[in-house]
Motif scaffolding. Structure first.
Motif, short mmCIF file in Angstrom:
data_model
loop_
_atom_site.label_atom_id
_atom_site.label_comp_id
_atom_site.label_asym_id
_atom_site.label_seq_id
_atom_site.Cartn_x
_atom_site.Cartn_y
_atom_site.Cartn_z
N GLU A 70 0.82 -1.22 0.00
CA GLU A 70 0.00 0.00 0.00
C GLU A 70 0.85 1.26 0.00
O GLU A 70 0.35 2.35 -0.28
CB GLU A 70 -0.92 0.01 1.21
CG GLU A 70 -2.05 -1.01 1.16
CD GLU A 70 -1.58 -2.42 1.49
OE1 GLU A 70 -0.40 -2.56 1.91
OE2 GLU A 70 -2.37 -3.37 1.32
N TYR A 71 2.15 1.14 0.35
CA TYR A 71 3.00 2.33 0.38
C TYR A 71 3.12 2.99 -0.98
O TYR A 71 3.39 4.19 -1.08
CB TYR A 71 4.38 1.97 0.92
CG TYR A 71 4.44 1.85 2.43
CD1 TYR A 71 3.29 1.98 3.19
CD2 TYR A 71 5.65 1.63 3.08
CE1 TYR A 71 3.34 1.87 4.57
CE2 TYR A 71 5.71 1.52 4.46
CZ TYR A 71 4.56 1.64 5.20
OH TYR A 71 4.61 1.53 6.56
N ILE A 72 2.95 2.21 -2.05
CA ILE A 72 3.00 2.80 -3.38
C ILE A 72 1.89 3.84 -3.53
O ILE A 72 2.10 4.94 -4.03
CB ILE A 72 2.86 1.70 -4.45
CG1 ILE A 72 4.02 0.70 -4.33
CG2 ILE A 72 2.82 2.31 -5.85
CD1 ILE A 72 3.90 -0.48 -5.27
N PHE A 74 0.31 5.21 -0.91
CA PHE A 74 0.51 6.23 0.12
C PHE A 74 1.53 7.28 -0.33
O PHE A 74 1.40 8.46 -0.03
CB PHE A 74 0.96 5.59 1.43
CG PHE A 74 -0.08 4.73 2.09
CD1 PHE A 74 -1.36 4.63 1.57
CD2 PHE A 74 0.21 4.02 3.25
CE1 PHE A 74 -2.32 3.84 2.17
CE2 PHE A 74 -0.75 3.22 3.86
CZ PHE A 74 -2.02 3.13 3.31
N GLU A 75 2.57 6.84 -1.05
CA GLU A 75 3.58 7.78 -1.55
C GLU A 75 2.95 8.75 -2.55
O GLU A 75 3.29 9.94 -2.57
CB GLU A 75 4.72 7.01 -2.22
CG GLU A 75 5.65 6.29 -1.26
CD GLU A 75 6.57 7.25 -0.53
OE1 GLU A 75 6.51 8.46 -0.78
OE2 GLU A 75 7.36 6.76 0.31
N THR A 76 2.03 8.24 -3.36
CA THR A 76 1.32 9.11 -4.29
C THR A 76 0.48 10.14 -3.55
O THR A 76 0.47 11.33 -3.89
CB THR A 76 0.42 8.28 -5.22
OG1 THR A 76 1.21 7.32 -5.93
CG2 THR A 76 -0.30 9.17 -6.22
N LEU A 77 -0.22 9.69 -2.52
CA LEU A 77 -1.04 10.61 -1.72
C LEU A 77 -0.19 11.66 -1.04
O LEU A 77 -0.63 12.80 -0.83
CB LEU A 77 -1.84 9.82 -0.68
CG LEU A 77 -2.86 8.82 -1.22
CD1 LEU A 77 -3.48 8.02 -0.06
CD2 LEU A 77 -3.95 9.51 -2.02
N LYS A 78 1.04 11.30 -0.70
CA LYS A 78 1.92 12.22 0.02
C LYS A 78 2.36 13.39 -0.86
O LYS A 78 2.49 14.53 -0.37
CB LYS A 78 3.15 11.46 0.53
CG LYS A 78 4.11 12.29 1.34
CD LYS A 78 5.27 11.43 1.86
CE LYS A 78 6.24 12.26 2.69
NZ LYS A 78 7.35 11.43 3.22
N VAL A 79 2.58 13.15 -2.14
CA VAL A 79 3.14 14.19 -3.01
C VAL A 79 2.13 14.77 -3.99
O VAL A 79 2.44 15.72 -4.71
CB VAL A 79 4.35 13.64 -3.79
CG1 VAL A 79 5.42 13.13 -2.84
CG2 VAL A 79 3.92 12.52 -4.75
N ILE A 80 0.91 14.21 -4.03
CA ILE A 80 -0.02 14.59 -5.10
C ILE A 80 -0.44 16.04 -5.01
O ILE A 80 -0.59 16.73 -6.04
CB ILE A 80 -1.26 13.65 -5.07
CG1 ILE A 80 -2.04 13.76 -6.37
CG2 ILE A 80 -2.14 13.96 -3.87
CD1 ILE A 80 -1.31 13.22 -7.56
N LYS A 81 -0.63 16.57 -3.80
CA LYS A 81 -1.06 17.96 -3.66
C LYS A 81 0.03 18.92 -4.16
O LYS A 81 -0.24 19.87 -4.90
CB LYS A 81 -1.41 18.27 -2.21
CG LYS A 81 -1.94 19.68 -2.00
CD LYS A 81 -2.22 19.96 -0.54
CE LYS A 81 -3.36 19.13 -0.03
NZ LYS A 81 -3.73 19.49 1.37
N ARG A 82 1.28 18.62 -3.75
CA ARG A 82 2.38 19.47 -4.20
C ARG A 82 2.56 19.40 -5.71
O ARG A 82 2.80 20.41 -6.38
CB ARG A 82 3.68 19.04 -3.49
CG ARG A 82 4.87 19.96 -3.80
CD ARG A 82 6.15 19.35 -3.26
NE ARG A 82 6.50 18.14 -4.01
CZ ARG A 82 7.10 17.09 -3.46
NH1 ARG A 82 7.37 17.07 -2.17
NH2 ARG A 82 7.42 16.04 -4.20
N GLU A 83 2.44 18.19 -6.26
CA GLU A 83 2.59 18.03 -7.70
C GLU A 83 1.47 18.74 -8.46
O GLU A 83 1.70 19.29 -9.55
CB GLU A 83 2.59 16.54 -8.06
CG GLU A 83 3.80 15.78 -7.54
CD GLU A 83 5.10 16.25 -8.16
OE1 GLU A 83 5.08 16.67 -9.32
OE2 GLU A 83 6.14 16.20 -7.46
#
Length: 264
Positions: A70-72, A74-83
């Motif tokens: 699931e970390y794949i 979660f990593e997307t969720l972590k950076v999606i707003k900034r991106e």
């Protein structure tokens, strides 16, 4: 390992009867929550749990690292707003600079960019009411929407600068000259993505919804909002601008009737 411990044999790596590596299985509690009537992952809690476990493992005396499939996500969720912010901001900046360079008028370029920004803002509102979450697919389509939206406004702004006369006359002449072409461009884009509406793929359905909204909102801003703004605060035309006469159907019909009476 024998008897009861045999089931852990695949979780341990031995070397000369010494354990050099092992894995410990654990399970997260559910990070899902009901949002807008659907069960969705709570991005804030998921990212917080992932980063918290990584900090705990980093502070241990032995080299330990956490991993989960699931970390794949979660990593997307972590950076999606900034991106999202970064991608849209860079796209809008590029649009503004290119429009200024090609049209050659700062005020007109600013109004065009404003219409693009307003289109993207309205598109985000449509995404909220259509329950489209901010993920990789949605962010890519949002950045593409910047390029689509500028097309509807840039042609109107450029043609406005090529027409002489007062602002109201220039707006009417602009819409009469380029309005149909801009409308046809929007309709052709809609026809190009229309078949995606019957797809069962999540990617294609999201693309259709976002592109459909982009076409409708882009045309509305380019053919309605921008002409109104130009009629109030539009710039002076270029020195090479031409005078375009408007065709008045009522006057033409009256003239034709008078000519017919004269012939009688």
């Amino acid at each position: 390992l024998n008897n009861e411990g045999i089931k852990y044999n695949s979780s341990i790596i031995w070397e000369n009867n010494i354990i050099i590596a092992s894995k410990v299985k654990a399970q997260y509690v559910s990070f899902r929550k009901y949002s807008q009537g659907e069960l969705q992952i709570d991005a804030e809690k998921a990212v917080k749990a992932m980063d918290g476990l990584r900090r705990i493992c980093k502070d241990m005396s032995q080299p330990v690292f956490p991993w989960a499939r699931e970390y794949i996500q979660f990593e997307t969720l972590k950076v999606i707003k900034r991106e999202l912010y970064q991608g849209v901001a860079l796209s809008l900046t590029a649009v503004f600079l290119i429009v200024v360079l090609l049209i050659g008028d700062l005020l007109t370029a600013t109004l065009i960019t404003f219409c693009v920004v307003s289109t993207i803002n309205a598109l985000l509102g449509c995404m909220f009411y259509w329950d489209i979450v901010i993920d990789g697919v949605a962010v890519i389509n949002l950045i593409l929407a910047v390029g689509l939206a500028v097309d509807y406004s840039a042609h109107v702004g450029h043609t406005f600068m090529l027409v002489k006369g007062d602002k109201d006359h220039r707006v009417r002449a602009t819409l009469g000259t380029i309005g149909a072409a801009v409308l046809n461009g929007g309709l052709s884009t809609f026809l190009a993505v229309m078949l995606l509406s019957i797809s069962e793929s999540y990617v294609f359905r999201v693309m259709f919804k976002q592109f459909f909204a982009t076409v409708v909102l882009g045309l509305s801003h380019g053919l309605i909002l921008l002409p109104v703004l130009l009629s109030y605060i539009g710039s002076q035309p270029f020195t090479r601008a031409e005078e375009i006469e408007l065709i008045n159907n009522d006057n033409n019909n009256n003239d034709n009737n008078i000519d017919d009476k004269d012939d009688l």
